[in-house]
Design a protein around this motif. Structure first.
Motif, PDB file in Angstrom:
ATOM      1  N   THR A 375       0.835  -1.211   0.000  1.00  0.00           N
ATOM      2  CA  THR A 375       0.000   0.000   0.000  1.00  0.00           C
ATOM      3  C   THR A 375       0.866   1.254   0.000  1.00  0.00           C
ATOM      4  OG1 THR A 375      -1.735  -1.171   1.202  1.00  0.00           O
ATOM      5  CG2 THR A 375      -1.825   1.234   1.222  1.00  0.00           C
ATOM      6  N   CYS A 376       1.898   1.266   0.828  1.00  0.00           N
ATOM      7  CA  CYS A 376       2.769   2.441   0.931  1.00  0.00           C
ATOM      8  C   CYS A 376       3.473   2.744  -0.393  1.00  0.00           C
ATOM      9  CB  CYS A 376       3.809   2.232   2.024  1.00  0.00           C
ATOM     10  SG  CYS A 376       3.157   1.607   3.582  1.00  0.00           S
ATOM     11  N   ALA A 377       3.800   1.662  -1.124  1.00  0.00           N
ATOM     12  CA  ALA A 377       4.579   1.811  -2.357  1.00  0.00           C
ATOM     13  C   ALA A 377       3.857   2.653  -3.402  1.00  0.00           C
ATOM     14  CB  ALA A 377       4.903   0.433  -2.945  1.00  0.00           C
ATOM     15  N   ALA A 378       2.525   2.692  -3.342  1.00  0.00           N
ATOM     16  CA  ALA A 378       1.768   3.466  -4.331  1.00  0.00           C
ATOM     17  C   ALA A 378       2.163   4.937  -4.307  1.00  0.00           C
ATOM     18  CB  ALA A 378       0.273   3.315  -4.079  1.00  0.00           C
ATOM     19  N   CYS A 379       2.514   5.461  -3.135  1.00  0.00           N
ATOM     20  CA  CYS A 379       2.915   6.868  -3.028  1.00  0.00           C
ATOM     21  C   CYS A 379       4.425   7.022  -2.841  1.00  0.00           C
ATOM     22  CB  CYS A 379       2.193   7.538  -1.867  1.00  0.00           C
ATOM     23  SG  CYS A 379       0.423   7.760  -2.092  1.00  0.00           S
ATOM     24  N   HIS A 380       5.011   6.187  -1.978  1.00  0.00           N
ATOM     25  CA  HIS A 380       6.411   6.368  -1.591  1.00  0.00           C
ATOM     26  C   HIS A 380       7.393   5.666  -2.521  1.00  0.00           C
ATOM     27  CE1 HIS A 380       5.583   8.398   2.258  1.00  0.00           C
ATOM     28  NE2 HIS A 380       4.513   7.621   2.314  1.00  0.00           N
ATOM     29  N   GLY A 381       6.876   4.862  -3.465  1.00  0.00           N
ATOM     30  CA  GLY A 381       7.748   4.169  -4.401  1.00  0.00           C
ATOM     31  C   GLY A 381       8.121   2.781  -3.933  1.00  0.00           C
ATOM     32  N   THR A 382       8.392   1.911  -4.866  1.00  0.00           N
ATOM     33  CA  THR A 382       8.676   0.512  -4.537  1.00  0.00           C
ATOM     34  C   THR A 382       9.957   0.354  -3.731  1.00  0.00           C
ATOM     35  OG1 THR A 382       9.767   0.262  -6.686  1.00  0.00           O
ATOM     36  CG2 THR A 382       7.445  -0.387  -6.545  1.00  0.00           C
ATOM     37  N   ALA A 383      10.886   1.294  -3.874  1.00  0.00           N
ATOM     38  CA  ALA A 383      12.144   1.240  -3.130  1.00  0.00           C
ATOM     39  C   ALA A 383      12.176   2.248  -1.993  1.00  0.00           C
ATOM     40  CB  ALA A 383      13.324   1.468  -4.067  1.00  0.00           C
ATOM     41  N   GLY A 384      11.004   2.813  -1.651  1.00  0.00           N
ATOM     42  CA  GLY A 384      10.950   3.793  -0.571  1.00  0.00           C
ATOM     43  C   GLY A 384      11.685   5.072  -0.881  1.00  0.00           C
ATOM     44  N   GLN A 385      11.853   5.369  -2.178  1.00  0.00           N
ATOM     45  CA  GLN A 385      12.649   6.516  -2.600  1.00  0.00           C
ATOM     46  C   GLN A 385      11.888   7.842  -2.503  1.00  0.00           C
ATOM     47  OE1 GLN A 385      11.230   4.325  -4.606  1.00  0.00           O
ATOM     48  NE2 GLN A 385      10.599   5.202  -6.555  1.00  0.00           N
ATOM     49  N   GLY A 386      10.567   7.771  -2.320  1.00  0.00           N
ATOM     50  CA  GLY A 386       9.759   8.991  -2.292  1.00  0.00           C
ATOM     51  C   GLY A 386       9.401   9.444  -3.697  1.00  0.00           C
ATOM     52  N   ILE A 387       8.232  10.042  -3.838  1.00  0.00           N
ATOM     53  CA  ILE A 387       7.764  10.522  -5.142  1.00  0.00           C
ATOM     54  C   ILE A 387       7.210  11.934  -4.949  1.00  0.00           C
ATOM     55  CG2 ILE A 387       6.181  10.126  -7.064  1.00  0.00           C
ATOM     56  CD1 ILE A 387       6.192   7.168  -6.360  1.00  0.00           C
ATOM     57  N   TRP A 388       7.821  12.900  -5.602  1.00  0.00           N
ATOM     58  CA  TRP A 388       7.416  14.288  -5.394  1.00  0.00           C
ATOM     59  C   TRP A 388       5.998  14.553  -5.854  1.00  0.00           C
ATOM     60  CZ3 TRP A 388       5.763  17.374  -9.363  1.00  0.00           C
ATOM     61  CH2 TRP A 388       6.071  16.958 -10.658  1.00  0.00           C
ATOM     62  N   SER A 389       5.564  13.880  -6.940  1.00  0.00           N
ATOM     63  CA  SER A 389       4.240  14.178  -7.494  1.00  0.00           C
ATOM     64  C   SER A 389       3.112  13.730  -6.571  1.00  0.00           C
ATOM     65  CB  SER A 389       4.079  13.512  -8.871  1.00  0.00           C
ATOM     66  OG  SER A 389       4.225  12.105  -8.767  1.00  0.00           O
ATOM     67  N   THR A 390       3.372  12.732  -5.724  1.00  0.00           N
ATOM     68  CA  THR A 390       2.359  12.316  -4.749  1.00  0.00           C
ATOM     69  C   THR A 390       2.628  12.921  -3.375  1.00  0.00           C
ATOM     70  OG1 THR A 390       3.616  10.295  -4.280  1.00  0.00           O
ATOM     71  CG2 THR A 390       1.854  10.136  -5.916  1.00  0.00           C
ATOM     72  N   LYS A 391       3.588  13.837  -3.316  1.00  0.00           N
ATOM     73  CA  LYS A 391       3.954  14.521  -2.069  1.00  0.00           C
ATOM     74  C   LYS A 391       4.343  13.526  -0.980  1.00  0.00           C
ATOM     75  CE  LYS A 391       0.864  18.402  -3.148  1.00  0.00           C
ATOM     76  NZ  LYS A 391       1.932  19.204  -3.750  1.00  0.00           N
ATOM     77  N   ALA A 392       5.012  12.451  -1.393  1.00  0.00           N
ATOM     78  CA  ALA A 392       5.410  11.392  -0.471  1.00  0.00           C
ATOM     79  C   ALA A 392       6.921  11.431  -0.268  1.00  0.00           C
ATOM     80  CB  ALA A 392       4.980  10.034  -1.007  1.00  0.00           C
ATOM     81  N   PRO A 393       7.396  11.612   0.969  1.00  0.00           N
ATOM     82  CA  PRO A 393       8.837  11.721   1.214  1.00  0.00           C
ATOM     83  C   PRO A 393       9.551  10.379   1.122  1.00  0.00           C
ATOM     84  CG  PRO A 393       7.656  11.719   3.289  1.00  0.00           C
ATOM     85  CD  PRO A 393       6.610  11.771   2.205  1.00  0.00           C
ATOM     86  N   ARG A 394      10.858  10.441   1.135  1.00  0.00           N
ATOM     87  CA  ARG A 394      11.673   9.236   1.133  1.00  0.00           C
ATOM     88  C   ARG A 394      11.530   8.529   2.478  1.00  0.00           C
ATOM     89  NH1 ARG A 394      18.177   8.740  -0.256  1.00  0.00           N
ATOM     90  NH2 ARG A 394      18.308   6.473   0.038  1.00  0.00           N
ATOM     91  N   LEU A 395      11.475   7.212   2.446  1.00  0.00           N
ATOM     92  CA  LEU A 395      11.420   6.393   3.658  1.00  0.00           C
ATOM     93  C   LEU A 395      12.693   5.573   3.828  1.00  0.00           C
ATOM     94  CD1 LEU A 395       7.747   5.043   3.437  1.00  0.00           C
ATOM     95  CD2 LEU A 395       8.567   7.107   4.585  1.00  0.00           C
ATOM     96  N   ALA A 396      13.295   5.141   2.712  1.00  0.00           N
ATOM     97  CA  ALA A 396      14.510   4.337   2.779  1.00  0.00           C
ATOM     98  C   ALA A 396      15.648   5.149   3.389  1.00  0.00           C
ATOM     99  CB  ALA A 396      14.905   3.869   1.375  1.00  0.00           C
ATOM    100  N   HIS A 397      16.431   4.495   4.261  1.00  0.00           N
ATOM    101  CA  HIS A 397      17.592   5.118   4.907  1.00  0.00           C
ATOM    102  C   HIS A 397      17.188   6.228   5.884  1.00  0.00           C
ATOM    103  CE1 HIS A 397      20.959   3.726   1.955  1.00  0.00           C
ATOM    104  NE2 HIS A 397      20.044   2.784   2.147  1.00  0.00           N
ATOM    105  N   MET A 398      15.944   6.218   6.337  1.00  0.00           N
ATOM    106  CA  MET A 398      15.510   7.187   7.331  1.00  0.00           C
ATOM    107  C   MET A 398      15.459   6.522   8.712  1.00  0.00           C
ATOM    108  SD  MET A 398      15.058  10.139   5.876  1.00  0.00           S
ATOM    109  CE  MET A 398      16.443   9.850   4.795  1.00  0.00           C
TER     110      MET A 398
END
Length: 450
Positions: A375-398
């Motif tokens: 579910t999270c991947a839809a906004c934050h990306g499959t690698a947790g890299q974050g996606i600016w267009s969905t206003k979702a920050p990076r999660l990986a390495h946090m």
């Protein structure tokens, strides 16, 4: 006999529910009372048919019930009855469709002098654009969409230079003035709908649809997407604020134009280094974070997200809850950054710092967390890299302890409840899919593997 009584009770119960039910139209706030009239006509026509058909069935069940010594009569055709049914059905269908055709014709016939507003839909937020002093919107192209040009405005079109950009999902409109709404989508089908305005319109990629409306009541009205548009469709919400003319013009004058956004100077890492000295006391010299001081890791986080959060701290959007004690601490710290230039400079310096994978502080099952992360991947990306267009920050390495705290804060309404925190409000809804502490730890254990 029992069936006949049941049908009669069904009719009586339905009529009572219709008139006594508390679920009815919201008070109208636009010129489109014709919409209500059309729906009421549909209710009347279908209601009459419903009552007539069910009472006829009840009568037939009662009059022609089984009796000793009575045989059924076989009558497969009755042309007179068929003609009457055809005529009455045609009249009923025409009575329902004809008013709708008149309303539709008026719905797409925009009055002269109407204010023009462009609505832009994307997974899962709204943005808006007004024409500037020239009264014309600049041309757009989906291929031009970037983090610095989210509307995809053609920089070579002089008409777009003074376009007024509203990057958030809150739109202000003036009361008692007609507005032409132009609608386009960046990605998939959406539908912009405001129940109190009695308006909705599909947004199809590659097309521009439109309608017009005149707001007739000041206030705040929810915007919903009523076209299934993906996993977070239910969280795609916005707000329309109807103002008096003076308040509307004051709000509009504070919004940036396209030329102003293009003229913004990129952050200066050298200037930001001096500003970061204050931040380093908690977040560390390499922005690696410090759990003891409740300061999360900042390095490798997306610059646009850091800048947004710093502005939210300054504006009181974050830290609005008295229970969010660590965000409260950040409010005076963010205030040391005098303006957007200072924010951009310190973010540029943080962006120049090396990325280090922080150590895990939580234990969980990453295999189970992988399925939760879908579910999270839809906004934050499959690698947790974050996606600016969905206003979702990076999660990986946090920092995992910080992510856990924010998930708890979203679940408990400590964060994401400020009226202007639209992205936070979406996370309030999304965080509720994690039922317990184990689910949160498993999810973060998987994110830590990225």
């Amino acid at each position: 006999m029992v069936m006949a009584v049941a049908l009669v009770l069904l009719v009586v119960g339905t009529i009572l529910f219709h008139f006594l039910s508390p679920w009815w139209f919201t008070p109208i706030a636009s010129n489109w009372k014709m919409m209500d009239d059309t729906v009421n006509i549909t209710f009347v026509v279908t209601g009459i048919v419903f009552v007539a058909v069910n009472l006829f069935m009840a009568c037939a069940v009662f009059l022609y019930r089984h009796r000793q010594g009575r045989r059924a009569e076989y009558a497969p055709e009755n042309k007179k009855l068929e003609w009457w049914l055809t005529i009455l059905t045609s009249i009923g269908v025409a009575a329902m469709l004809t008013p709708g055709l008149f309303v539709w014709a008026k719905f797409v016939t925009v009055p002269k002098g109407a204010t023009v507003v462009e609505v832009v839909g994307q997974q899962w937020t709204w943005s808006y654009r007004f024409p500037g002093r020239d009264g014309a919107l600049g041309s757009t192209d989906a291929r031009l969409i970037t983090p610095d040009n989210p509307f995809g405005i053609d920089p070579n079109d002089p008409r777009g230079a003074d376009d007024i950009l509203i990057s958030g999902p809150e739109l202000h409109l003036p009361i008692n003035k007609p507005v032409k709404m132009l609608l386009r989508s960046k990605d998939v089908n959406h539908q912009w709908a405001v129940a109190q305005f009695r308006v909705k319109m599909d947004m199809v990629p590659g097309m521009v649809t439109y309608f017009w409306v005149t707001p007739t009541r000041t206030g705040h009205f929810d915007v919903l997407c009523e076209q299934l548009c993906g996993l977070a469709h239910f969280a795609m919400r916005g707000r329309v604020v109807v103002d008096e003319e003076n308040a509307f013009q004051a709000w509009l004058s504070n919004q940036p134009t396209y030329s102003e956004t293009r003229a913004r100077v990129a952050g200066n890492a050298s200037a930001g280094q001096a500003l970061y000295v204050v931040c380093s006391a908690c977040h560390g010299p390499q922005a690696q974070g410090n759990q003891t001081l409740n300061a999360p890791k900042l390095s490798s986080q997306a610059g646009w997200y850091l800048a947004t959060q710093l502005r939210h701290f300054k504006q009181g959007i974050r830290g609005a809850s008295d229970q969010d004690i660590y965000a409260k601490q950040m409010i005076p710290m963010a205030a040391t950054l005098a303006d957007d230039t200072a924010i951009n400079n310190v973010v540029a310096y943080i962006d120049s710092l090396p990325d280090e994978h922080p150590r895990a502080t939580l234990s969980g099952d990453p295999d189970r967390g992988k399925s939760l992360y879908t579910t999270c991947a839809a906004c934050h990306g499959t690698a947790g890299q974050g996606i600016w267009s969905t206003k979702a920050p990076r999660l990986a390495h946090m920092s995992d302890w910080y992510l856990a705290r924010q998930l708890h804060n979203f679940q408990q309404g400590i964060r994401g409840t400020h009226p202007q925190d639209f992205a936070g409000a979406q996370m309030v809804l999304m965080a509720k899919i994690l039922p317990d502490e184990r689910a949160i730890n498993d999810l973060l254990a998987y994110i830590h593997t990225m």
